[in-house]
Design a protein around this motif. Sequence first.
Motif, short mmCIF file in Angstrom:
data_model
loop_
_atom_site.label_atom_id
_atom_site.label_comp_id
_atom_site.label_asym_id
_atom_site.label_seq_id
_atom_site.Cartn_x
_atom_site.Cartn_y
_atom_site.Cartn_z
N LEU A 31 -4.49 -12.00 -2.56
CA LEU A 31 -5.25 -11.73 -3.24
C LEU A 31 -5.40 -12.67 -4.66
N ARG A 32 -4.34 -13.38 -5.18
CA ARG A 32 -4.26 -14.37 -6.19
C ARG A 32 -4.81 -15.51 -5.66
N GLY A 33 -4.61 -16.00 -4.74
CA GLY A 33 -5.12 -17.17 -3.93
C GLY A 33 -6.72 -16.71 -3.34
N LYS A 34 -7.08 -16.07 -3.23
CA LYS A 34 -8.33 -15.71 -2.56
C LYS A 34 -9.33 -15.45 -3.75
N ASP A 35 -9.03 -14.98 -4.76
CA ASP A 35 -9.99 -14.71 -6.00
C ASP A 35 -9.45 -14.73 -7.24
N PRO A 36 -9.10 -16.24 -7.79
CA PRO A 36 -8.24 -16.51 -8.97
C PRO A 36 -8.87 -15.68 -10.13
N LEU A 37 -10.18 -15.71 -10.06
CA LEU A 37 -10.84 -15.06 -11.32
C LEU A 37 -10.66 -13.64 -11.46
N LEU A 38 -10.32 -13.02 -10.44
CA LEU A 38 -10.22 -11.51 -10.45
C LEU A 38 -8.92 -10.97 -10.28
N PHE A 39 -8.02 -11.86 -9.57
CA PHE A 39 -6.59 -11.38 -9.31
C PHE A 39 -5.80 -12.61 -9.68
N GLY A 40 -6.10 -13.64 -10.49
CA GLY A 40 -5.24 -14.85 -10.77
C GLY A 40 -3.86 -14.62 -11.57
N THR A 41 -3.98 -13.51 -12.40
CA THR A 41 -2.71 -12.98 -13.07
C THR A 41 -2.00 -11.91 -12.67
N ALA A 42 -2.51 -11.68 -11.43
CA ALA A 42 -1.89 -10.12 -10.79
C ALA A 42 -0.44 -10.29 -10.20
N HIS A 43 0.24 -9.17 -10.51
CA HIS A 43 1.53 -9.23 -10.09
C HIS A 43 1.77 -7.65 -9.49
N LEU A 44 2.97 -7.61 -8.53
CA LEU A 44 3.04 -6.19 -7.92
C LEU A 44 3.74 -5.33 -8.77
N ALA A 45 3.49 -4.18 -9.34
CA ALA A 45 3.90 -3.31 -10.36
C ALA A 45 5.10 -2.44 -9.84
N GLY A 46 4.54 -2.09 -8.36
CA GLY A 46 5.30 -1.03 -7.66
C GLY A 46 4.54 -0.49 -6.57
N VAL A 47 5.17 0.32 -5.58
CA VAL A 47 4.63 0.85 -4.60
C VAL A 47 4.83 2.29 -4.68
N ALA A 48 4.04 3.01 -3.93
CA ALA A 48 4.25 4.55 -3.85
C ALA A 48 5.52 4.90 -3.29
N PRO A 49 5.97 6.04 -3.65
CA PRO A 49 7.43 6.47 -3.28
C PRO A 49 7.31 7.00 -1.93
N SER A 50 6.38 6.99 -1.46
CA SER A 50 6.23 7.64 0.04
C SER A 50 5.09 7.43 0.69
N LEU A 51 5.09 7.37 1.83
CA LEU A 51 3.70 6.90 2.72
C LEU A 51 2.78 7.96 2.79
N TYR A 52 1.40 7.70 2.85
CA TYR A 52 0.45 8.46 3.17
C TYR A 52 0.32 8.50 4.64
N ILE A 53 0.86 9.55 5.35
CA ILE A 53 0.59 9.78 7.03
C ILE A 53 -0.47 10.31 7.19
N ARG A 54 -1.38 9.67 7.73
CA ARG A 54 -2.78 10.12 8.01
C ARG A 54 -2.76 11.00 8.98
N GLU A 55 -1.81 11.22 9.91
CA GLU A 55 -1.94 11.97 11.17
C GLU A 55 -0.58 12.03 11.76
N SER A 56 0.01 13.19 11.97
CA SER A 56 1.06 13.32 13.00
C SER A 56 1.05 14.63 13.70
N ARG A 57 1.83 15.46 13.50
CA ARG A 57 1.96 16.88 14.24
C ARG A 57 0.81 17.86 13.58
N HIS A 58 0.14 18.57 14.68
CA HIS A 58 -0.76 19.78 14.11
C HIS A 58 -0.10 20.88 14.32
N LEU A 59 -0.54 22.12 13.44
CA LEU A 59 0.11 23.46 13.58
C LEU A 59 -0.47 24.17 14.86
N LYS A 60 0.25 24.91 15.51
CA LYS A 60 -0.38 25.61 16.53
C LYS A 60 -0.60 26.99 15.84
#
Length: 338
Positions: A50-79
């Motif tokens: 993103l920094r390379g693609k759009d320096p005006l918008l993301f030129g000073t961006a850095h990664l502050a962190g990631v979510a502590p867990s994944l968003y699982i869109r779908e796995s098992r479904h209840l019977k």
Amino acid sequence: LRGLNLSRQDDGSLLVNALLLFGVEGADPLSLERKRVEAALEAERVVAYLRGKDPLLFGTAHLAGVAPSLYIRESRHLKALYRLKAEEVLLGRTFPDAVALGGYPLDGQVYFPGETPYLLGTPAPYGVPFRSLVPRELRNLLVVSQAAGFDSAAAFSARVVPLQMALGEAAGVAAALLRKAPQAGLTKVPLADFHELAASGQALEALRKRLAQRGARLSSPEGGRVEVERPGYREAVVLLRRGLFAGPYYLKGSLGLSEPVLLGDFLANLEHYYRAKGPEERLRVVLKARELFREELQKPLKRLTLNQLLQALGEGRLSGADPVTRGEAALLLYRLLP
């Protein structure tokens, strides 16, 4: 990496929802942790991109962190006592024991790298029955999440947070009713468990009344359009449940069987099936067609184009006049995608 969903926070930071991870086993903690670490490493590369693609918008961006867990869109479904089906979502079915309303589009994410995203349509407002939260074999438990009693394709819509918040509130009120808690403000009904609650018209009426008093919307004047008499209806429903009957946003609450089928939607159905089931030769034909006709993907499918595609797939021609309708497409896809 998919299209960026960005949310600017008060402190100037941005939350980014963009990564797609494949091969995750949603019920395996080790798989989840491995993929979370993989996502964290990939996030560093995304920020650099993103920094390379759009320096005006993301030129000073850095990664502050990631979510502590994944968003699982779908796995098992209840019977569950009731399994909410894709056509009930799309066509806006209501239920006497509905405890929340949904309406988010049936958007299907990709299952394989490089796959084309797709949409199954935009529902009319639909009800989620209380029974979809109640396990068949456990009587004192309610399940509220993407894992509730939804068909896989129905969960494309029912998974979203606003609806799950409404279902969570409904589950809490139901639990209070079952325990006869005074703060629930409900008529006392002698009930032993959630199976009995789900079978009691009096208790369900009390539950829905209390939810309505709390501001819940449990009905809508909008309704879907059921086309059960049109050719291809049965086939379209079967395909929809399998996630193989893509449709545009503007076909709200309808299978649109009399409407023209878009070339892109028709090819998307074939692509999703052949990526999962093969054969590889047919997938190559479909992907080549997407490339050759990319300027026409959002236009109605011409019969000449369809017959060229069918010939390349080793199938017979489809006679008739333009445009090819979604009902005709349903009949054809039902035969092509066993």
